[in-house]
Enzyme design. Structure first.
Site, PDB file in Angstrom:
ATOM      1  N   LYS A  22      87.384  22.463 -37.202  1.00  0.00           N
ATOM      2  CA  LYS A  22      87.511  21.364 -36.582  1.00  0.00           C
ATOM      3  C   LYS A  22      86.332  20.741 -35.954  1.00  0.00           C
ATOM      4  O   LYS A  22      85.853  21.107 -34.864  1.00  0.00           O
ATOM      5  CB  LYS A  22      88.307  21.731 -35.326  1.00  0.00           C
ATOM      6  CG  LYS A  22      89.700  20.554 -34.703  1.00  0.00           C
ATOM      7  CD  LYS A  22      89.891  20.760 -33.540  1.00  0.00           C
ATOM      8  CE  LYS A  22      88.670  20.369 -32.787  1.00  0.00           C
ATOM      9  NZ  LYS A  22      88.668  18.967 -32.414  1.00  0.00           N
ATOM     10  N   GLU A  43      86.907  15.782 -32.648  1.00  0.00           N
ATOM     11  CA  GLU A  43      87.815  13.927 -33.166  1.00  0.00           C
ATOM     12  C   GLU A  43      86.646  13.423 -32.528  1.00  0.00           C
ATOM     13  O   GLU A  43      87.427  11.915 -33.256  1.00  0.00           O
ATOM     14  CB  GLU A  43      89.433  14.052 -32.548  1.00  0.00           C
ATOM     15  CG  GLU A  43      89.261  13.740 -31.106  1.00  0.00           C
ATOM     16  CD  GLU A  43      88.970  14.967 -30.183  1.00  0.00           C
ATOM     17  OE1 GLU A  43      88.454  15.790 -31.111  1.00  0.00           O
ATOM     18  OE2 GLU A  43      88.531  15.364 -28.502  1.00  0.00           O
ATOM     19  N   CYS A  97      73.099  20.625 -24.029  1.00  0.00           N
ATOM     20  CA  CYS A  97      73.713  21.493 -23.265  1.00  0.00           C
ATOM     21  C   CYS A  97      72.511  21.973 -22.700  1.00  0.00           C
ATOM     22  O   CYS A  97      72.180  23.059 -21.954  1.00  0.00           O
ATOM     23  CB  CYS A  97      74.358  22.365 -23.736  1.00  0.00           C
ATOM     24  SG  CYS A  97      73.796  22.996 -25.664  1.00  0.00           S
ATOM     25  N   GLU A 102      77.984  19.489 -13.602  1.00  0.00           N
ATOM     26  CA  GLU A 102      77.788  19.431 -14.663  1.00  0.00           C
ATOM     27  C   GLU A 102      78.170  17.608 -15.364  1.00  0.00           C
ATOM     28  O   GLU A 102      79.789  17.141 -15.600  1.00  0.00           O
ATOM     29  CB  GLU A 102      78.151  19.690 -16.479  1.00  0.00           C
ATOM     30  CG  GLU A 102      77.364  19.641 -18.195  1.00  0.00           C
ATOM     31  CD  GLU A 102      77.705  20.507 -19.008  1.00  0.00           C
ATOM     32  OE1 GLU A 102      78.958  19.913 -18.994  1.00  0.00           O
ATOM     33  OE2 GLU A 102      76.789  20.718 -19.831  1.00  0.00           O
TER      34      GLU A 102
HETATM   35  P1  NAD Z   1      84.790  19.651 -24.972  1.00  0.00           P
HETATM   36  O1  NAD Z   1      85.198  20.864 -24.478  1.00  0.00           O
HETATM   37  O2  NAD Z   1      85.376  17.712 -24.247  1.00  0.00           O
HETATM   38  O3  NAD Z   1      85.740  19.606 -26.754  1.00  0.00           O
HETATM   39  C1  NAD Z   1      85.277  20.352 -27.529  1.00  0.00           C
HETATM   40  C2  NAD Z   1      85.541  20.618 -28.757  1.00  0.00           C
HETATM   41  O4  NAD Z   1      86.927  21.198 -28.151  1.00  0.00           O
HETATM   42  C3  NAD Z   1      86.838  19.377 -29.506  1.00  0.00           C
HETATM   43  O5  NAD Z   1      86.609  19.928 -30.500  1.00  0.00           O
HETATM   44  C4  NAD Z   1      87.736  19.294 -28.985  1.00  0.00           C
HETATM   45  O6  NAD Z   1      88.737  18.835 -29.436  1.00  0.00           O
HETATM   46  C5  NAD Z   1      88.656  20.646 -28.061  1.00  0.00           C
HETATM   47  N1  NAD Z   1      88.989  20.493 -26.820  1.00  0.00           N
HETATM   48  C6  NAD Z   1      88.933  19.718 -25.420  1.00  0.00           C
HETATM   49  N2  NAD Z   1      90.156  20.198 -24.882  1.00  0.00           N
HETATM   50  C7  NAD Z   1      90.336  20.638 -24.687  1.00  0.00           C
HETATM   51  C8  NAD Z   1      91.318  21.733 -24.702  1.00  0.00           C
HETATM   52  N3  NAD Z   1      92.069  20.767 -23.114  1.00  0.00           N
HETATM   53  N4  NAD Z   1      92.398  22.568 -25.312  1.00  0.00           N
HETATM   54  C9  NAD Z   1      91.651  22.795 -26.496  1.00  0.00           C
HETATM   55  N5  NAD Z   1      90.941  22.061 -27.358  1.00  0.00           N
HETATM   56  C10 NAD Z   1      90.097  20.943 -26.505  1.00  0.00           C
HETATM   57  O7  NAD Z   1      83.309  19.506 -25.130  1.00  0.00           O
HETATM   58  P2  NAD Z   1      82.957  17.808 -25.736  1.00  0.00           P
HETATM   59  O8  NAD Z   1      82.543  16.533 -24.252  1.00  0.00           O
HETATM   60  O9  NAD Z   1      82.808  17.906 -26.893  1.00  0.00           O
HETATM   61  O10 NAD Z   1      81.533  18.401 -25.523  1.00  0.00           O
HETATM   62  C11 NAD Z   1      79.830  18.484 -24.081  1.00  0.00           C
HETATM   63  C12 NAD Z   1      80.318  19.843 -23.740  1.00  0.00           C
HETATM   64  O11 NAD Z   1      80.348  20.564 -24.474  1.00  0.00           O
HETATM   65  C13 NAD Z   1      79.388  19.953 -22.118  1.00  0.00           C
HETATM   66  O12 NAD Z   1      80.212  20.966 -21.577  1.00  0.00           O
HETATM   67  C14 NAD Z   1      78.042  20.678 -23.580  1.00  0.00           C
HETATM   68  O13 NAD Z   1      77.944  21.839 -21.730  1.00  0.00           O
HETATM   69  C15 NAD Z   1      78.412  21.618 -23.972  1.00  0.00           C
HETATM   70  N6  NAD Z   1      78.039  22.381 -25.172  1.00  0.00           N
HETATM   71  C16 NAD Z   1      78.120  23.265 -24.271  1.00  0.00           C
HETATM   72  C17 NAD Z   1      76.833  24.276 -25.760  1.00  0.00           C
HETATM   73  C18 NAD Z   1      76.085  25.363 -25.782  1.00  0.00           C
HETATM   74  O14 NAD Z   1      75.366  25.536 -26.291  1.00  0.00           O
HETATM   75  N7  NAD Z   1      76.682  25.586 -24.365  1.00  0.00           N
HETATM   76  C19 NAD Z   1      75.902  22.992 -26.926  1.00  0.00           C
HETATM   77  C20 NAD Z   1      77.192  21.629 -27.060  1.00  0.00           C
HETATM   78  C21 NAD Z   1      77.720  21.771 -26.245  1.00  0.00           C
END
Ligand code: NAD
Length: 550
Positions: free
Chosen positions: A221, A224, A329, A431
């Site tokens: 997935k 989106e 990240c 963050e």
């Molecule tokens: P996000 O958590 O909003 O979304 C990530 C995924 O989870 C998406 O596919 C989304 O559809 C899904 N999702 C979001 N909220 C959800 C919920 N409540 N329940 C179930 N699924 C849900 O993250 P983002 O905004 O897309 O990405 C940015 C974040 O990712 C930042 O916090 C960044 O630090 C982190 N990140 C971490 C790494 C790492 O390796 N530590 C790498 C890349 C990004």
């Protein structure tokens, strides 16, 4: 831009003396909006028709039958460039069942054949690099060169995965006379990957190549907000020879994630994203007995000592803090100046103010926009709030707009620097995920270490110094999973693993490298006795004592 209907089909089921129309289902097979030689290299206009993002089921791009579609906005203009569906229940079911059914054959496909496909897959990724990078610029906003880096980092995992014939070698030993134990590692089954917006190619590729070479099947997935790169990646996987069902892509938000967590056919979950979703997925998935690895949020510090090479440090800092608009990240979001290095702050600000914020398609841009207006508003609020709490705003990127009026609605924030930041202020505690650098000044290296070790995150940290002893002192005492010495973004190449720790990771086994292979496989030991001659009298008699195999 996309896709015409190519074919439709229906499935009939015959039962006893009468025909039961059990399932009458028309699938619309569509094609991607880009090809190797034709892909978008500029922003769309308001009047351009958005392309539809298909699902990928059984090696076909299917137009979803969903009634719920989300708009994908170009972050530089906020024009809608694409639409992505909330996959329907039956599409989710089909993806999981396809992966489940494909598993036994794929597991039994020889490793040398899977390796051959991995080689082709890596070559196709390289060939399609610019095509993938351009869709990333359009949907995610980062600069084209940075988007190429996004693909390259994923490609490196795909290339490392070709070493599977070495990495999956088991162990064996003749443990007793004519008795051998071997330990092999077997695939788990269906693995689901849930991906974030900030690395549309790299993060799906952190796990997909290893899922495939280890003999697992996948349901992915993508975010989106940026699904385009993942769609091209699965087109290339199929072209490389990945059989139907082995790799499937579904879309959507919570409903999709919940299905992936709860379905018993899915044996493991890999997640990369923010803390809230990550903790939820980790806790729920683990409670249901699945393996879960979850990379979460971060707050990465760079410590500079007075003996650091000044200009090398400033260049590295500004690149790591503001590149990708701070939406990495591993972005450096906190600078810790030790002692006299606070006197360098004005030079840092001067250089940061020269960086060009603009369209990712514009070669002169150093950073692009933020992903959406909500992220921009959040960053602006944190800046405002922290200034009220005592931080000093040395460089204010709020309200910035590139000159061209077509970017008037873009989510732009130019490099912003806050000094005199302290724990307790939002700029330090949260963050921000934006081009905002917070500066904290301390007097000693020990204070810097204490500050960083007290922070809840443990993704990355860096120290700049020309003293090997200081570097050694720091690396031994710092409690962060990825440490750089004169390297601002110390993400290891995939012969190692991505080793974020503490609040930045949930699970036991990290992404890619040896840990990644271990996560995706389970051990099996086989102990066999083969006696050639002289069957031992003793084994013809039953023994009820514990076998000790001496
Ligand atoms: P996000 O958590 O909003 O979304 C990530 C995924 O989870 C998406 O596919 C989304 O559809 C899904 N999702 C979001 N909220 C959800 C919920 N409540 N329940 C179930 N699924 C849900 O993250 P983002 O905004 O897309 O990405 C940015 C974040 O990712 C930042 O916090 C960044 O630090 C982190 N990140 C971490 C790494 C790492 O390796 N530590 C790498 C890349 C990004």
């Amino acid at each position: 831009m996309l896709s015409r209907i190519i074919k439709s089909r229906q499935t009939l089921n015959v039962s006893k003396s009468f025909v039961v129309l059990q399932q009458l289902r028309y699938k619309t097979v569509i094609s991607l909006s880009s090809t190797l030689t034709s892909y978008p290299t500029q922003h769309t206009t308001e009047s351009d028709e958005p392309y539809l993002t298909p699902s990928f089921l059984n090696n076909e791009f299917i137009k979803s039958e969903s009634e719920e579609w989300f708009n994908i906005h170009d972050p530089a203009t906020n024009n809608v460039v694409s639409k992505v569906p909330q996959s329907t229940e039956s599409e989710l079911e089909e993806a999981i069942e396809s992966a489940h059914k494909a598993f036994p054959n794929w597991r039994d496909t020889s490793i040398i054949k899977r390796q051959g496909i991995a080689f082709k897959f890596a070559a196709l990724l390289r060939e399609n690099m610019d095509r993938i990078a351009n869709v990333i610029v359009l949907e995610q906003g980062k600069t084209f060169v940075d988007a190429q880096g996004d693909v390259t980092r994923g490609l490196q995992v795909a290339e490392a995965a070709c070493n599977v014939t070495n990495d999956l070698k088991g162990e064996s030993l003749e443990v007793s006379t004519d008795m051998e134990t071997k330990m092999i590692r077997e695939p788990l089954g269906v693995v689901a990957s849930i991906c974030p917006f900030n690395f549309p190619a790299m993060v799906p590729l952190w796990s997909l190549p290893l899922i495939l070479v280890t003999g697992n099947t996948a349901v992915i997935k993508p975010s989106e907000r940026v699904p385009g790169a993942a769609m091209i990646i699965c087109e290339l996987a199929a072209k490389a020879g990945v059989p139907p069902g082995v790799l499937n892509i579904v879309h959507g938000k919570h409903a999709t994630v919940n299905k992936l967590i709860e379905d018993p056919r899915i044996k493991a979950l890999t997640f990369v994203g923010g803390d809230k979703a990550g903790k939820y997925i980790y806790e729920k998935g683990s409670a249901l007995g699945k393996r879960v690895q979850a990379n979460l949020g971060a707050k990465n510090h760079l410590v500079v000592l007075p003996d650091a090479p000044k200009q090398q440090f400033i260049n590295a800092l500004n690149g790591a803090a503001f590149g990708a608009a701070g939406q990495r990240c591993m972005a450096i979001s906190v600078l810790v100046t030790v002692g006299k290095t606070k006197e360098w702050i004005q030079d840092i600000v001067k250089d940061a103010s020269q960086l060009i914020t603009g369209s990712g398609f514009d070669k002169s841009s150093d950073l692009g926009p933020l992903i959406n207006p909500e992220s921009l508003t959040k960053a602006e609020e944190i800046i405002e709030n922290s200034v009220k709490a005592g931080a000093e705003l040395l460089l204010d990127g709020r309200g910035y707009r590139p000159k061209d009026s077509k970017f008037a609605n873009g989510n732009f924030l130019a490099p912003t620097i806050l000094s005199n930041v302290k724990p307790g202020q939002r700029a330090y505690d949260e963050e921000i995920f934006a081009p905002v650098l917070s500066i904290v000044n301390v007097d000693t290296i020990d204070e810097a270490i204490q500050l960083i070790n007290d922070n809840k995150y443990g993704n990355g940290v860096s120290i700049f110094t020309s003293n090997g002893g200081s570097a050694q002192y720091f690396t031994k005492r710092i409690d962060v999973g990825q440490v750089g010495v004169n390297v601002p973004i110390p993400v290891p190449l995939p012969m190692f693993s991505f080793t974020g720790s503490r609040g930045s990771f949930l699970g036991d086994l990290n992404f890619y490298g040896k840990a990644g292979i271990t996560f995706l496989t389970k051990p099996k030991t086989i102990t066999a006795a083969w006696k050639i001659n002289n069957i031992d009298e003793a084994i013809l008699k039953p023994s009820t004592s514990m076998p000790v195999q001496q």
